[in-house]
Design an enzyme around this catalytic site. Structure first.
Site, PDB file in Angstrom:
ATOM      1  N   ASP A 174       0.904  -1.203   0.257  1.00 17.20           N
ATOM      2  CA  ASP A 174      -0.083   0.004  -0.202  1.00 17.20           C
ATOM      3  C   ASP A 174       1.029   0.821  -0.381  1.00 17.20           C
ATOM      4  O   ASP A 174       1.505   1.342   0.894  1.00 17.20           O
ATOM      5  CB  ASP A 174      -0.864   0.086   1.790  1.00 17.20           C
ATOM      6  CG  ASP A 174      -1.871   0.962   1.262  1.00 17.20           C
ATOM      7  OD1 ASP A 174      -1.485   1.982   0.660  1.00 17.20           O
ATOM      8  OD2 ASP A 174      -2.898   0.819   1.740  1.00 17.20           O
ATOM      9  N   HIS A 175       1.012   1.801  -1.006  1.00 19.65           N
ATOM     10  CA  HIS A 175       2.169   2.766  -1.573  1.00 19.65           C
ATOM     11  C   HIS A 175       2.000   4.320  -0.516  1.00 19.65           C
ATOM     12  O   HIS A 175       3.318   4.751   0.413  1.00 19.65           O
ATOM     13  CB  HIS A 175       1.602   3.384  -2.637  1.00 19.65           C
ATOM     14  CG  HIS A 175       1.921   4.236  -2.825  1.00 19.65           C
ATOM     15  ND1 HIS A 175      -0.057   4.021  -3.395  1.00 19.65           N
ATOM     16  CD2 HIS A 175       0.711   5.732  -3.360  1.00 19.65           C
ATOM     17  CE1 HIS A 175      -0.647   5.563  -3.812  1.00 19.65           C
ATOM     18  NE2 HIS A 175      -0.013   5.554  -3.543  1.00 19.65           N
ATOM     19  N   HIS A 237      -6.214   1.948   1.643  1.00 20.46           N
ATOM     20  CA  HIS A 237      -5.288   3.456   1.867  1.00 20.46           C
ATOM     21  C   HIS A 237      -6.329   4.259   3.265  1.00 20.46           C
ATOM     22  O   HIS A 237      -5.566   4.745   4.238  1.00 20.46           O
ATOM     23  CB  HIS A 237      -6.311   3.852   0.786  1.00 20.46           C
ATOM     24  CG  HIS A 237      -4.908   4.178  -0.520  1.00 20.46           C
ATOM     25  ND1 HIS A 237      -4.000   3.118   0.110  1.00 20.46           N
ATOM     26  CD2 HIS A 237      -5.088   4.345  -1.892  1.00 20.46           C
ATOM     27  CE1 HIS A 237      -3.376   2.975  -1.434  1.00 20.46           C
ATOM     28  NE2 HIS A 237      -4.336   4.046  -2.786  1.00 20.46           N
TER      29      HIS A 237
END
Length: 484
Positions: A174-175, A237
């Protein structure tokens, strides 16, 4: 310091993620001397490119993504020496046999398999890697979100991957967790005695977590129309950001300790079912409007989107955590496309002082902004100069770029790719994290379907559906843009 000697294999090597994010991040790691001198990068896709053609394609995209001052022709040429292309079909087992021969049998190299592909290929790729003898003990596999589209599908993907790779070899990325400010949130909480005593229900009124975009679905229409904002953003996110705000201090800053605490938060989320779905969620879809003076079309006129689609492009949710620290504190999550401003931010709204001695004070706020700029701001009350005790809010503002002498901020993918190579999974999601998030999200989606809750329209360039305001106003609260 250089990382381990590595073969970085990027499945979906001609896709947007690889060309716009992964290769520029790897270029920066190369430019900074963080890649081992013998590290190889191999892009894999079905297009029949030659190595030279792919390098030209990669250079064109990297020049567009990398800051002009950071792109150097000599550095690019040395980076391109690492970069190769292997045409193959990831659904065909025979192609993995060819891949194994091309890679050779050097067991000293770390093999990283980055699956920048559709999730429905994850299990097949893992199985083919195993059959070809490529799923060795030192290998690592990186999975991009979304991990499935429901709890059941996520469990199936996790089971398929788990049949080939040990959990310690699986990196679910999950960036957002690679962003500098997100990690500073942990430093803010756990390295400063100032906040710990007040980081709880007795002092905090509510929390807002917002990820707002001005862009539409761009070229992701086919994917997005089957996902929507809840699956695309909330399930991963925003819930990850919620976990970092709400989690208890881990015993140690290592992968298992951090992820254990995050799972506890996800498991403590109060289910939203039945009538609560109507009362505690807002679902919207953008119509035509203006952003930055430009006319933009309605969602259902976007490329590869069904003209009568009821997919949501906006979601707001009132979440609650059933534990000692957070009982009674609402967490308001919102995300949407084609909104008035682009921002990712976390607002901690403190409760007012018990007695308003001066009559015109406001409650303190802590704002943690992830984008467009990275900063942390604490709003305090101070006396206005002159006669009388007239108060006004002032900000203690920390701009992270200025605080660290404007040194270049690492992109999230740079940090996360380096973590994968080094085998550090602290900033990646564990299997039970993903499934716990789906466990909470699935009933909301089901409730929308059961109650025929179609998305509410909102004009592109607005702050979202008008029903959004009611979510907070009925409790005497406001969204952050109204408070600014």
């Amino acid at each position: 310091m250089q990382s381990n000697c590595c073969d970085m294999l990027v499945f979906g090597g001609t896709g947007d993620l690889a060309l716009h994010k992964l290769l520029p991040a790897l270029y920066y790691l190369h430019r900074g001397g963080r890649l081992h001198r013998d590290t190889r990068i191999l892009a894999l896709a079905r297009s029949p490119h030659t190595r030279a053609a792919y390098q030209a394609l990669a250079e064109r995209h990297c020049r567009a993504q990398v800051a002009r001052a950071d792109f150097d022709d000599d550095i690019w040429r040395s980076f391109a020496e690492r970069l190769d292309y292997f045409p193959m079909d990831a659904s065909q087992s025979a192609d993995f046999g060819r891949l194994a021969k091309a890679l050779g049998s050097d067991r000293e190299r770390v093999r990283v398999y980055y699956l920048a592909t559709a999730p429905d290929l994850f299990e097949a790729i893992a199985t083919h890697l195993k059959v070809a003898g490529l799923a060795v003990a030192g290998a690592r596999i990186v999975l991009e979100k979304p991990i499935g589209h429901s709890l059941q599908s996520a469990q199936a993907i996790n089971a398929g991957i788990g049949a080939v790779f040990d959990e310690s070899q699986v990196f679910r990325i999950d960036h957002y967790l690679g962003k500098e400010t997100v990690q500073n949130l942990m430093a803010l909480r756990f390295a400063n005695a100032l906040f710990e005593p007040v980081w709880r229900a007795g002092h905090i009124d509510h929390v807002q977590i917002s990820v707002c975009e001005t862009l539409g679905v761009e070229n992701r229409g086919a994917y997005y129309d089957n996902a929507g904002a809840m699956r695309d953003m909330i399930q991963n996110h925003l819930l990850q950001l919620l976990c970092l705000v709400a989690m208890e201090a881990p015993v140690r800053f290592d992968a298992e300790s951090v992820r254990n605490e995050k799972v506890k938060i996800l498991e403590a989320l109060k289910p939203i079912t039945g009538q609560d779905v109507r009362d505690k969620t807002v679902r919207g879809q953008y119509t035509a409007g203006k952003i930055g003076g430009q006319e933009v079309p309605a969602y259902y006129f976007e490329k590869n989107v069904d003209n009568d689609s009821d997919t949501e492009t906006f979601v707001a949710v009132q979440a609650e955590i059933n534990n000692w620290r957070w009982a009674g504190v609402p967490f308001y999550l919102r995300t949407g496309k084609r909104l008035a401003r682009k921002t990712s931010e976390i607002l901690i709204q403190f409760k007012p002082v018990p007695h308003q001695l001066f009559g015109n004070g406001q409650a303190n706020q802590l704002l943690i902004r992830l984008q467009p700029e990275e900063r942390i701001s604490l709003q305090l009350m101070a006396k206005n100069p002159g006669k009388g005790m007239r108060l006004q809010p002032v900000e203690l503002d920390l701009n992270l770029a200025d605080a660290f002498n404007k040194q270049r901020r690492w992109d999230a993918y740079e940090r996360l790719l380096l973590d994968v190579i080094e085998g550090d999974s602290t900033l990646f999601m564990r299997r039970d994290e993903v499934e716990a998030a789906w466990q909470w999200v699935d009933p909301i989606i089901k409730g929308w379907q059961q109650h025929y809750q179609s998305p509410r329209p909102y004009a592109a360039g607005s702050n979202g559906p008008e029903q959004l305001e009611h979510l907070l106003e009925r409790h005497g609260r406001q969204w952050i843009e109204e408070a600014e």
